[in-house]
Write an enzyme that holds these catalytic residues in place. Structure first.
Site, PDB file in Angstrom:
ATOM      1  N   HIS A  13       0.806  -1.220   0.000  1.00 17.60           N
ATOM      2  CA  HIS A  13       0.000   0.000   0.000  1.00 17.60           C
ATOM      3  C   HIS A  13       0.846   1.279   0.000  1.00 17.60           C
ATOM      4  O   HIS A  13       0.308   2.362  -0.158  1.00 17.60           O
ATOM      5  CB  HIS A  13      -0.988  -0.005   1.174  1.00 17.60           C
ATOM      6  CG  HIS A  13      -2.130  -0.935   0.936  1.00 17.60           C
ATOM      7  ND1 HIS A  13      -3.359  -0.493   0.536  1.00 17.60           N
ATOM      8  CD2 HIS A  13      -2.208  -2.280   0.998  1.00 17.60           C
ATOM      9  CE1 HIS A  13      -4.170  -1.529   0.389  1.00 17.60           C
ATOM     10  NE2 HIS A  13      -3.481  -2.623   0.665  1.00 17.60           N
ATOM     11  N   ASP A  18      -2.949   2.003  -3.801  1.00 15.78           N
ATOM     12  CA  ASP A  18      -3.978   1.750  -2.789  1.00 15.78           C
ATOM     13  C   ASP A  18      -4.849   0.546  -3.154  1.00 15.78           C
ATOM     14  O   ASP A  18      -4.753  -0.016  -4.244  1.00 15.78           O
ATOM     15  CB  ASP A  18      -4.828   2.997  -2.526  1.00 15.78           C
ATOM     16  CG  ASP A  18      -5.609   3.461  -3.733  1.00 15.78           C
ATOM     17  OD1 ASP A  18      -6.068   2.624  -4.518  1.00 15.78           O
ATOM     18  OD2 ASP A  18      -5.775   4.684  -3.883  1.00 15.78           O
TER      19      ASP A  18
END
Length: 157
Positions: free
Chosen positions: A125, A129
């Site tokens: 991440h 995302d």
């Protein structure tokens, strides 16, 4: 048809490492610039690199600079698993075995048996995302459900 790619450090590049089990252990040769290759081109490179790995003829540069790993334990009968990201890569896709499973037909309500394969994406991440990861998996699913879309453009690299 160029394949979908993950954003890696802000650029559209995909150097896919493929996990190859050999008698001497696991090797991860890298198919460079996958986004620029056809399905046939990726397949050809994967076969060549896997054979070199099995013969112990891989060079160091053929195992470096991967941004993404594909690990297929499905061919060994594993239904699902979690692939571990190899730093500094951005993600790893785990491919499980195709299983025939009963499901309810949404239209008729009847019970039908369909082939189902599980994919698991491990994503860093810090690089992208979860929404990007979901988009990628949805794109892969769409291609797997309609594979003609991968080869329909006549791209014969």
């Amino acid at each position: 048809m160029k394949l979908p790619v993950l954003r890696s450090m802000g650029c559209l590049c995909l150097n896919a490492a493929i996990a190859v089990a050999t008698e001497k252990g696991l090797y991860s040769p890298v198919i460079r610039d996958c986004a620029e290759l056809s399905v046939r081109g990726i397949g050809d490179r994967a076969r060549d690199l896997a054979e070199k790995a099995r013969q112990g003829r891989l060079k160091a540069e053929e195992m470096s600079d991967g941004t993404f790993t594909v690990s297929n334990m499905g061919m060994l009968g594993v239904e699902s698993f979690t692939a571990i990201i190899t730093p500094p890569q951005a993600a790893a896709l785990a491919v499980g075995a195709v299983q025939h499973e009963p499901v309810a037909d949404a239209g008729q309500g009847d019970l039908v048996v369909i082939p189902r394969m599980r994919l698991t994406l491990s994503a860093d991440h810090r690089v992208f995302d979860g929404a990007d990861a979901a988009d990628f998996l949805n794109t892969v699913r769409d291609y797997l459900e309609a594979p003609i879309t991968l080869v329909a453009t006549g791209d014969d690299e």
